[in-house]
Design an enzyme around this catalytic site. Sequence first.
Site, mmCIF file in Angstrom:
data_model
loop_
_atom_site.group_PDB
_atom_site.id
_atom_site.type_symbol
_atom_site.label_atom_id
_atom_site.label_comp_id
_atom_site.label_asym_id
_atom_site.label_seq_id
_atom_site.Cartn_x
_atom_site.Cartn_y
_atom_site.Cartn_z
ATOM 1 C CE LYS A 71 -0.646 54.733 42.015
ATOM 2 N NZ LYS A 71 -0.030 55.908 42.431
ATOM 3 C CG ASP A 107 3.640 56.375 44.834
ATOM 4 O OD1 ASP A 107 4.550 56.364 43.866
ATOM 5 O OD2 ASP A 107 2.536 56.459 44.559
HETATM 6 P P1 NAD Z 1 -4.866 63.414 44.471
HETATM 7 O O1 NAD Z 1 -5.964 63.863 43.487
HETATM 8 O O2 NAD Z 1 -5.126 62.074 45.232
HETATM 9 O O3 NAD Z 1 -4.694 64.664 45.343
HETATM 10 C C1 NAD Z 1 -4.575 65.925 45.143
HETATM 11 C C2 NAD Z 1 -4.287 66.853 46.442
HETATM 12 O O4 NAD Z 1 -3.941 68.118 45.793
HETATM 13 C C3 NAD Z 1 -5.192 66.986 47.226
HETATM 14 O O5 NAD Z 1 -4.720 67.246 48.644
HETATM 15 C C4 NAD Z 1 -5.943 68.316 46.761
HETATM 16 O O6 NAD Z 1 -6.856 68.980 47.741
HETATM 17 C C5 NAD Z 1 -4.717 69.074 46.393
HETATM 18 N N1 NAD Z 1 -5.038 70.219 45.429
HETATM 19 C C6 NAD Z 1 -5.590 69.986 44.179
HETATM 20 N N2 NAD Z 1 -5.619 71.127 43.717
HETATM 21 C C7 NAD Z 1 -5.173 72.132 44.493
HETATM 22 C C8 NAD Z 1 -5.134 73.634 44.589
HETATM 23 N N3 NAD Z 1 -5.424 74.400 43.549
HETATM 24 N N4 NAD Z 1 -4.646 74.178 45.725
HETATM 25 C C9 NAD Z 1 -4.298 73.331 46.586
HETATM 26 N N5 NAD Z 1 -4.352 72.004 46.670
HETATM 27 C C10 NAD Z 1 -4.870 71.559 45.714
HETATM 28 O O7 NAD Z 1 -3.639 63.558 43.505
HETATM 29 P P2 NAD Z 1 -2.274 62.702 43.807
HETATM 30 O O8 NAD Z 1 -2.210 61.454 43.292
HETATM 31 O O9 NAD Z 1 -1.989 62.699 45.217
HETATM 32 O O10 NAD Z 1 -1.316 63.731 42.949
HETATM 33 C C11 NAD Z 1 -0.849 64.794 43.611
HETATM 34 C C12 NAD Z 1 0.570 65.269 42.695
HETATM 35 O O11 NAD Z 1 1.452 64.402 42.962
HETATM 36 C C13 NAD Z 1 0.185 65.088 41.126
HETATM 37 O O12 NAD Z 1 1.155 66.231 40.613
HETATM 38 C C14 NAD Z 1 0.879 63.818 40.911
HETATM 39 O O13 NAD Z 1 1.566 63.828 39.323
HETATM 40 C C15 NAD Z 1 2.023 63.925 41.694
HETATM 41 N N6 NAD Z 1 2.641 62.593 42.036
HETATM 42 C C16 NAD Z 1 4.194 62.458 41.904
HETATM 43 C C17 NAD Z 1 4.535 60.932 42.326
HETATM 44 C C18 NAD Z 1 5.995 61.052 42.160
HETATM 45 O O14 NAD Z 1 6.564 59.984 42.102
HETATM 46 N N7 NAD Z 1 6.789 62.033 41.998
HETATM 47 C C19 NAD Z 1 3.867 60.069 42.738
HETATM 48 C C20 NAD Z 1 2.414 60.187 42.903
HETATM 49 C C21 NAD Z 1 1.933 61.480 42.421
#
Ligand code: NAD
Length: 287
Positions: A71, A107
């Site tokens: 990305k 997104d």
């Molecule tokens: P990322 O790694 O960039 O960010 C993860 C976030 O979660 C960070 O803010 C981190 O501090 C937090 N985190 C992780 N473990 C944690 C815990 N145990 N307690 C509290 N906070 C915690 O990941 P991302 O790409 O932002 O993805 C996050 C979620 O979003 C994933 O489940 C992913 O599948 C989902 N997602 C969904 C869509 C959609 O279209 N629905 C799009 C992108 C990502």
Amino acid sequence: MHISGTTTLLGLIGTPVAHSKSPAMYNHCFQKFGLDWAYLAFDVPAEQAGAAVEAIRTLHMRGANVTMPCKNAVIPYLDRLTPAAAAIQAVNTIVNEDGCLVGHNTDGCGYTQNLRRSGVEVAGKKIVLLGGGGAASAIAIQAALEGAAEISVFNLKDAFWPRVEQNLAAIAKAAPGCAITLHDLEDRAELKDAIARCDILSNATRVGMAPYEDQSNITDLTWFRPDLVVTDVVYAPPATKMLRQARQAGCKTCDGLGMLLCQGAEAFRLYSGLDMPVEEIRALLYA
Ligand code: NAD
């Protein structure tokens, strides 16, 4: 599916991609609308992102969706970025506009469009956003650009924190009309107060998906109230623990699967100018 000498190629780039439902989703839509297009998934590591972007040009592809870990890696090879993609330095859709490759991030649009389908606009709203990673940044920039009044971001004070500070500073610069603040997710008093004052509570952390599927960032159910809109980005499972709690308290909820489908629908609109039948795709691929 009929493939001929005139068929135009689109695809997904990133790794892993073998599990992706994007080929089924887009090819279904191409057939439904009679488009002479075909969509494939290409397993591309970040080091080959540049070569993959060059292939879009060389093969006259209409465009490509981009997933992890590409990305950010595709950005130096594109001709132009939308304001949202530029602010968060993440592209998930590339559209080939007559040889000019434009990087979008759908997104955030997927998030706001999913809310809109439930009758909720982010303009003028106060949002509590749990998490500061990729999904949270996409939501924050889009909500801010669409006129959200306040976004209070809560993240764990871990190694990720300085990056969250940087991301939010870039978003605040790109959308100065929105008041964006960062707080410690473990400061429960501050979180409770912010939720009490907000219109939309949005989980954009990994809590709710494996291995955290039995967890919710909200442990006190009295923080939910019926006029609070509660959303989650986690789409596997779509009914996360937090959304189940919120529904029990009478809140309107929007799930991450709806966001996922709406971000795909936005990419399809950018490629074709057509509206993806979101509910039909949801029933077809996620029943
Ligand atoms: P990322 O790694 O960039 O960010 C993860 C976030 O979660 C960070 O803010 C981190 O501090 C937090 N985190 C992780 N473990 C944690 C815990 N145990 N307690 C509290 N906070 C915690 O990941 P991302 O790409 O932002 O993805 C996050 C979620 O979003 C994933 O489940 C992913 O599948 C989902 N997602 C969904 C869509 C959609 O279209 N629905 C799009 C992108 C990502």
